[in-house]
Design a protein around this motif. Structure first.
Motif, PDB file in Angstrom:
ATOM      1  N   PHE A  46       0.693  -1.256  -0.113  1.00  0.00           N
ATOM      2  CA  PHE A  46       0.104  -0.094  -0.081  1.00  0.00           C
ATOM      3  C   PHE A  46       0.747   1.069  -0.068  1.00  0.00           C
ATOM      4  O   PHE A  46       0.581   2.170  -0.556  1.00  0.00           O
ATOM      5  CB  PHE A  46      -1.006  -0.145   1.056  1.00  0.00           C
ATOM      6  N   GLY A  54      -8.142   3.246   1.711  1.00  0.00           N
ATOM      7  CA  GLY A  54      -7.440   4.095   2.973  1.00  0.00           C
ATOM      8  C   GLY A  54      -8.641   4.147   3.911  1.00  0.00           C
ATOM      9  O   GLY A  54      -8.408   4.022   5.321  1.00  0.00           O
ATOM     10  N   CYS A  59      -9.378   1.047   5.894  1.00  0.00           N
ATOM     11  CA  CYS A  59      -8.266   0.614   6.887  1.00  0.00           C
ATOM     12  C   CYS A  59      -8.576   1.482   8.037  1.00  0.00           C
ATOM     13  O   CYS A  59      -8.508   0.847   9.288  1.00  0.00           O
ATOM     14  CB  CYS A  59      -6.967   1.135   6.309  1.00  0.00           C
ATOM     15  N   LYS A  60      -8.871   2.492   7.937  1.00  0.00           N
ATOM     16  CA  LYS A  60      -8.952   3.528   9.157  1.00  0.00           C
ATOM     17  C   LYS A  60     -10.256   3.459   9.813  1.00  0.00           C
ATOM     18  O   LYS A  60     -10.213   3.377  11.215  1.00  0.00           O
ATOM     19  CB  LYS A  60      -8.848   5.087   8.527  1.00  0.00           C
ATOM     20  N   HIS A  98      -9.620   0.351  11.843  1.00  0.00           N
ATOM     21  CA  HIS A  98      -8.501   0.802  13.066  1.00  0.00           C
ATOM     22  C   HIS A  98      -9.151   1.425  14.060  1.00  0.00           C
ATOM     23  O   HIS A  98      -8.775   1.141  15.402  1.00  0.00           O
ATOM     24  CB  HIS A  98      -7.480   1.558  12.517  1.00  0.00           C
TER      25      HIS A  98
HETATM   26  C1  ASC Z   1      -1.693   3.238   5.624  1.00  0.00           C
HETATM   27  C2  ASC Z   1      -1.569   2.630   6.682  1.00  0.00           C
HETATM   28  C3  ASC Z   1      -3.145   2.565   7.359  1.00  0.00           C
HETATM   29  C4  ASC Z   1      -4.025   3.124   6.342  1.00  0.00           C
HETATM   30  C5  ASC Z   1      -4.666   4.348   6.749  1.00  0.00           C
HETATM   31  C6  ASC Z   1      -5.276   4.753   5.931  1.00  0.00           C
HETATM   32  O1  ASC Z   1      -0.801   3.621   4.767  1.00  0.00           O
HETATM   33  O2  ASC Z   1      -0.611   2.193   7.345  1.00  0.00           O
HETATM   34  O3  ASC Z   1      -3.311   2.016   8.293  1.00  0.00           O
HETATM   35  O4  ASC Z   1      -2.904   3.605   5.147  1.00  0.00           O
HETATM   36  O5  ASC Z   1      -3.917   5.213   7.435  1.00  0.00           O
HETATM   37  O6  ASC Z   1      -6.510   5.887   6.101  1.00  0.00           O
END
Ligand code: ASC
Length: 129
Positions: free
Chosen positions: A23, A115, A118-119, A122
């Motif tokens: 990524f 992305g 991912c966020k 998280h």
């Molecule tokens: C990245 C990374 C993440 C995602 C997130 C996207 O490169 O390490 O965890 O993108 O930040 O919002």
């Protein structure tokens, strides 16, 4: 991974290291930090789609203990966690598809969508750094 049988925490972390290697360079191209290379980007996007299916099997019961960023909510809110995974897998598949066309203007929002998935996972399911 190592030749020895790894524990599930290490196994999922190995996949997330692969995410970074995949990524990261894609993000550099999308942001114009490195030149956009259609074939290389498409190859990375195809690999991202493959690895997007891999970490989840290693979130086995009890592995919220120890050296991990995983929150207990992965197991206590399993349906919500699986929903996040579904959205992420759909976004990586869509990105791989558009990456194959080489249309950078269409790739950018598809990359952004991955992305976001991912966020959002998280935010809900990974401990803050
Ligand atoms: C990245 C990374 C993440 C995602 C997130 C996207 O490169 O390490 O965890 O993108 O930040 O919002």
């Amino acid at each position: 991974g190592s030749a020895l049988a790894a524990d599930p925490i290490t196994q999922r972390q190995d996949v997330f290291k692969d995410y970074k290697k995949t990524f990261g360079p894609m993000g550099d191209m999308v942001k114009g930090k490195t030149p956009y290379d259609k074939a290389e980007f498409a190859k990375l996007a195809a690999h991202l789609e493959v690895i997007s299916k891999q970490p989840w099997q290693y979130f086995t019961p009890g592995t919220d203990k120890g050296k991990t960023g995983a929150k207990a909510e992965i197991w206590s809110k399993s349906a919500e966690w699986k929903q996040e995974i579904s959205k992420h897998e759909a976004a990586t598949a869509a990105l791989a598809k558009v990456a194959a066309t080489g249309d950078l203007a269409a790739i950018k929002p598809a990359f952004g969508k991955v992305g976001q998935t991912c966020k959002s996972c998280h935010d809900a399911f990974r401990k803050p750094d």
